[in-house]
Design a protein around this motif. Structure first.
Motif, PDB file in Angstrom:
ATOM      1  N   PRO A 136      10.768  -3.679 -87.311  1.00 38.89           N
ATOM      2  CA  PRO A 136      11.969  -3.781 -86.463  1.00 38.89           C
ATOM      3  C   PRO A 136      12.143  -5.194 -85.890  1.00 38.89           C
ATOM      4  O   PRO A 136      11.175  -5.953 -85.779  1.00 38.89           O
ATOM      5  CB  PRO A 136      11.716  -2.776 -85.340  1.00 38.89           C
ATOM      6  N   PRO A 137      13.367  -5.538 -85.502  1.00 32.60           N
ATOM      7  CA  PRO A 137      13.624  -6.870 -84.939  1.00 32.60           C
ATOM      8  C   PRO A 137      12.757  -7.208 -83.733  1.00 32.60           C
ATOM      9  O   PRO A 137      12.348  -8.358 -83.567  1.00 32.60           O
ATOM     10  CB  PRO A 137      15.101  -6.820 -84.549  1.00 32.60           C
ATOM     11  N   SER A 138      12.462  -6.226 -82.902  1.00 34.97           N
ATOM     12  CA  SER A 138      11.621  -6.496 -81.727  1.00 34.97           C
ATOM     13  C   SER A 138      10.226  -6.939 -82.153  1.00 34.97           C
ATOM     14  O   SER A 138       9.645  -7.850 -81.554  1.00 34.97           O
ATOM     15  CB  SER A 138      11.538  -5.265 -80.827  1.00 34.97           C
ATOM     16  N   ALA A 139       9.682  -6.328 -83.194  1.00 35.13           N
ATOM     17  CA  ALA A 139       8.357  -6.714 -83.684  1.00 35.13           C
ATOM     18  C   ALA A 139       8.387  -8.115 -84.283  1.00 35.13           C
ATOM     19  O   ALA A 139       7.447  -8.898 -84.101  1.00 35.13           O
ATOM     20  CB  ALA A 139       7.853  -5.698 -84.706  1.00 35.13           C
ATOM     21  N   LYS A 140       9.470  -8.459 -84.970  1.00 34.19           N
ATOM     22  CA  LYS A 140       9.604  -9.801 -85.535  1.00 34.19           C
ATOM     23  C   LYS A 140       9.670 -10.847 -84.427  1.00 34.19           C
ATOM     24  O   LYS A 140       9.067 -11.916 -84.524  1.00 34.19           O
ATOM     25  CB  LYS A 140      10.857  -9.887 -86.399  1.00 34.19           C
ATOM     26  N   LEU A 141      10.408 -10.530 -83.373  1.00 35.64           N
ATOM     27  CA  LEU A 141      10.527 -11.458 -82.243  1.00 35.64           C
ATOM     28  C   LEU A 141       9.172 -11.660 -81.569  1.00 35.64           C
ATOM     29  O   LEU A 141       8.768 -12.790 -81.282  1.00 35.64           O
ATOM     30  CB  LEU A 141      11.551 -10.940 -81.235  1.00 35.64           C
TER      31      LEU A 141
ATOM     32  N   GLY B  18      -1.482  -4.943 -89.235  1.00 41.50           N
ATOM     33  CA  GLY B  18      -2.668  -5.788 -89.358  1.00 41.50           C
ATOM     34  C   GLY B  18      -2.420  -7.267 -89.152  1.00 41.50           C
ATOM     35  O   GLY B  18      -3.181  -8.094 -89.651  1.00 41.50           O
ATOM     36  N   VAL B  19      -1.369  -7.610 -88.402  1.00 41.92           N
ATOM     37  CA  VAL B  19      -1.060  -9.028 -88.207  1.00 41.92           C
ATOM     38  C   VAL B  19      -1.282  -9.496 -86.769  1.00 41.92           C
ATOM     39  O   VAL B  19      -1.114 -10.669 -86.470  1.00 41.92           O
ATOM     40  CB  VAL B  19       0.381  -9.366 -88.653  1.00 41.92           C
ATOM     41  N   VAL B  20      -1.662  -8.564 -85.893  1.00 44.86           N
ATOM     42  CA  VAL B  20      -1.926  -8.912 -84.493  1.00 44.86           C
ATOM     43  C   VAL B  20      -3.308  -8.405 -84.116  1.00 44.86           C
ATOM     44  O   VAL B  20      -3.703  -7.296 -84.483  1.00 44.86           O
ATOM     45  CB  VAL B  20      -0.855  -8.313 -83.551  1.00 44.86           C
ATOM     46  N   ASP B  21      -4.031  -9.241 -83.396  1.00 52.32           N
ATOM     47  CA  ASP B  21      -5.356  -8.888 -82.897  1.00 52.32           C
ATOM     48  C   ASP B  21      -5.290  -8.830 -81.376  1.00 52.32           C
ATOM     49  O   ASP B  21      -4.562  -9.611 -80.758  1.00 52.32           O
ATOM     50  CB  ASP B  21      -6.372  -9.937 -83.348  1.00 52.32           C
ATOM     51  N   SER B  22      -6.015  -7.897 -80.778  1.00 50.74           N
ATOM     52  CA  SER B  22      -6.039  -7.819 -79.320  1.00 50.74           C
ATOM     53  C   SER B  22      -7.480  -7.764 -78.830  1.00 50.74           C
ATOM     54  O   SER B  22      -8.360  -7.254 -79.519  1.00 50.74           O
ATOM     55  CB  SER B  22      -5.269  -6.588 -78.829  1.00 50.74           C
ATOM     56  N   ARG B  23      -7.668  -8.324 -77.647  1.00 52.27           N
ATOM     57  CA  ARG B  23      -8.991  -8.288 -77.006  1.00 52.27           C
ATOM     58  C   ARG B  23      -8.782  -8.241 -75.500  1.00 52.27           C
ATOM     59  O   ARG B  23      -7.694  -8.534 -74.997  1.00 52.27           O
ATOM     60  CB  ARG B  23      -9.832  -9.488 -77.410  1.00 52.27           C
TER      61      ARG B  23
ATOM     62  N   TRP C 253       3.314 -12.907 -93.457  1.00 49.01           N
ATOM     63  CA  TRP C 253       4.659 -12.650 -92.944  1.00 49.01           C
ATOM     64  C   TRP C 253       5.369 -11.582 -93.757  1.00 49.01           C
ATOM     65  O   TRP C 253       6.340 -10.995 -93.300  1.00 49.01           O
ATOM     66  CB  TRP C 253       5.481 -13.936 -92.889  1.00 49.01           C
ATOM     67  N   ASP C 254       4.908 -11.340 -94.988  1.00 47.27           N
ATOM     68  CA  ASP C 254       5.494 -10.266 -95.790  1.00 47.27           C
ATOM     69  C   ASP C 254       5.321  -8.919 -95.096  1.00 47.27           C
ATOM     70  O   ASP C 254       6.188  -8.055 -95.198  1.00 47.27           O
ATOM     71  CB  ASP C 254       4.854 -10.218 -97.176  1.00 47.27           C
ATOM     72  N   ALA C 255       4.220  -8.736 -94.394  1.00 48.84           N
ATOM     73  CA  ALA C 255       3.978  -7.482 -93.682  1.00 48.84           C
ATOM     74  C   ALA C 255       4.921  -7.311 -92.505  1.00 48.84           C
ATOM     75  O   ALA C 255       5.217  -6.196 -92.086  1.00 48.84           O
ATOM     76  CB  ALA C 255       2.528  -7.429 -93.199  1.00 48.84           C
TER      77      ALA C 255
END
Length: 86
Positions: free
Chosen positions: A23-28, A66-71, A16-18
């Motif tokens: 931006p707020p949208s990314a946090k949401l 590096g906190v989201v993975d997509s497939r 969560w430090d990353a």
């Protein structure tokens, strides 16, 4: 507080430090993905009430951090499924 006491936070240092400086949208988007295992971009837009373009920007920032993975989705190869990796 004396000079011998240390200040500690209850929140552990983790992935969560990353997200903290994004931006707020990314946090949401990250928080919504935290509550749901996997979502598509359109599902994220529905859940967050953000415009699709803003969700796309947030996902790009989260992927760069590096906190989201997509497939690719197995049910519809045109869609990508996103999940939180922290």
């Amino acid at each position: 507080m004396s000079t011998h006491e240390t200040v500690s936070t209850d929140e552990p240092a983790d992935g969560w430090d990353a997200v903290r400086d994004l931006p707020p949208s990314a946090k949401l988007v990250a928080k919504v993905l935290d509550y749901n295992d996997t979502l598509t971009q359109s599902e994220l837009a529905d859940e967050t009430l953000l415009p699709p373009r803003t969700v796309r920007y947030a996902l790009n920032r989260l992927e760069d951090a590096g906190v989201v993975d997509s497939r690719f989705s197995f049910s519809d190869a045109r869609k990508r499924i996103y999940s939180l990796t922290i």
